[in-house]
Motif scaffolding. Structure first.
Motif, PDB file in Angstrom:
ATOM      1  N   LYS A 166       0.999  -1.073   0.022  1.00  0.00           N
ATOM      2  CA  LYS A 166      -0.172   0.145  -0.103  1.00  0.00           C
ATOM      3  C   LYS A 166       0.839   0.996  -0.084  1.00  0.00           C
ATOM      4  O   LYS A 166       0.527   2.343  -0.674  1.00  0.00           O
ATOM      5  CB  LYS A 166      -1.009   0.132   1.089  1.00  0.00           C
ATOM      6  N   ASP A 167       1.926   1.349   0.691  1.00  0.00           N
ATOM      7  CA  ASP A 167       2.623   2.405   0.992  1.00  0.00           C
ATOM      8  C   ASP A 167       3.905   2.099   0.023  1.00  0.00           C
ATOM      9  O   ASP A 167       4.932   1.135   0.248  1.00  0.00           O
ATOM     10  CB  ASP A 167       3.385   2.451   2.334  1.00  0.00           C
ATOM     11  N   THR A 177      -5.186  -0.704  -8.323  1.00  0.00           N
ATOM     12  CA  THR A 177      -5.762   0.161  -7.344  1.00  0.00           C
ATOM     13  C   THR A 177      -4.509   0.953  -6.978  1.00  0.00           C
ATOM     14  O   THR A 177      -3.404   0.580  -7.309  1.00  0.00           O
ATOM     15  CB  THR A 177      -6.368  -0.585  -6.183  1.00  0.00           C
ATOM     16  N   ASN A 178      -4.361   1.616  -5.834  1.00  0.00           N
ATOM     17  CA  ASN A 178      -3.153   2.418  -5.420  1.00  0.00           C
ATOM     18  C   ASN A 178      -2.188   1.658  -4.681  1.00  0.00           C
ATOM     19  O   ASN A 178      -2.263   1.674  -3.468  1.00  0.00           O
ATOM     20  CB  ASN A 178      -3.724   3.671  -4.757  1.00  0.00           C
ATOM     21  N   VAL A 179      -1.545   0.572  -5.136  1.00  0.00           N
ATOM     22  CA  VAL A 179      -0.575  -0.267  -4.715  1.00  0.00           C
ATOM     23  C   VAL A 179       0.575  -0.587  -5.470  1.00  0.00           C
ATOM     24  O   VAL A 179       0.738   0.145  -6.760  1.00  0.00           O
ATOM     25  CB  VAL A 179      -1.000  -1.803  -4.297  1.00  0.00           C
ATOM     26  N   ILE A 210       0.852  -6.753   1.504  1.00  0.00           N
ATOM     27  CA  ILE A 210      -0.458  -6.787   1.948  1.00  0.00           C
ATOM     28  C   ILE A 210      -0.872  -8.372   1.654  1.00  0.00           C
ATOM     29  O   ILE A 210      -0.399  -8.893   0.690  1.00  0.00           O
ATOM     30  CB  ILE A 210      -1.252  -5.778   1.556  1.00  0.00           C
ATOM     31  N   HIS A 218      -6.867  -7.804   1.471  1.00  0.00           N
ATOM     32  CA  HIS A 218      -6.961  -6.495   0.887  1.00  0.00           C
ATOM     33  C   HIS A 218      -8.440  -6.035   0.285  1.00  0.00           C
ATOM     34  O   HIS A 218      -8.795  -5.107   0.262  1.00  0.00           O
ATOM     35  CB  HIS A 218      -5.922  -6.339  -0.156  1.00  0.00           C
ATOM     36  N   SER A 278     -10.791  -6.642  -3.496  1.00  0.00           N
ATOM     37  CA  SER A 278     -10.727  -6.231  -4.722  1.00  0.00           C
ATOM     38  C   SER A 278     -12.021  -6.115  -5.335  1.00  0.00           C
ATOM     39  O   SER A 278     -12.158  -5.938  -6.471  1.00  0.00           O
ATOM     40  CB  SER A 278      -9.970  -7.216  -5.606  1.00  0.00           C
TER      41      SER A 278
END
Length: 165
Positions: free
Chosen positions: A10-11, A78-80, A106, A111, A113
């Motif tokens: 994620k980060d 997604t934002n990964v 993750i 998570h 989806s």
């Protein structure tokens, strides 16, 4: 046997840390790919299936139209940040998976989806029933009883199939 290890972060800072740790453990940058997840408009292949660089990667790893390929393709859009490690041995794949997990990879099943997560019983050999997959996420396989979040796949990607950024 050569394998591919997949970790989602994620980060982006965690993904960068994972790459640094991989390098510190002797896993060369030439065997590590980092890709920022993004939504990509797809094109259709000759059989009318949606395709883009991410779906192509996961179709190659898991098989066309498998539930795993669809789930991973959805999550990466997604934002990964996706980190893949191309390991020449099971020991190297296990070490890389440990590093990805320690750095914050993750759990794909947790998570979410937009699809229901596949249960551990259904995903032991992947949703397709194919026994060529080794699932590290949501299992304790090969991890001394420790649940893994990254995934080890018994499939090695050639240079043309990798997501080199």
């Amino acid at each position: 046997m050569a394998q591919t290890v997949i970790g989602f972060f994620k980060d982006p800072a965690d993904a960068h840390k994972a790459v640094e740790c991989l390098n510190e453990k002797g896993i060369s940058q030439q065997f590590v790919d980092v890709s920022k997840g993004e939504y990509l408009d797809g094109t259709a292949d000759s059989e009318g299936r949606n395709t883009n660089k991410f779906t192509d990667l996961f179709n190659k790893l898991f098989g066309h139209d498998s539930d795993d390929a669809k789930r991973y393709s959805t999550i990466v859009q997604t934002n990964v940040t996706l980190v893949t490690v191309h390991a020449s041995s099971n020991d190297l794949a296990e070490a890389a998976s440990d590093i990805l997990d320690d750095c914050g990879a993750i759990d794909v099943d947790e998570h979410g989806s937009g699809n229901e997560a596949i249960s551990q019983e259904d995903s032991t050999f992947g949703a397709t029933g194919s026994d060529h997959l080794t699932l590290a996420g949501s299992s304790t396989a090969g991890s001394g009883g420790i649940k893994r979040r990254s995934r080890i796949v018994d499939q090695y990607l050639d240079e043309n199939s990798r997501l080199r950024m």
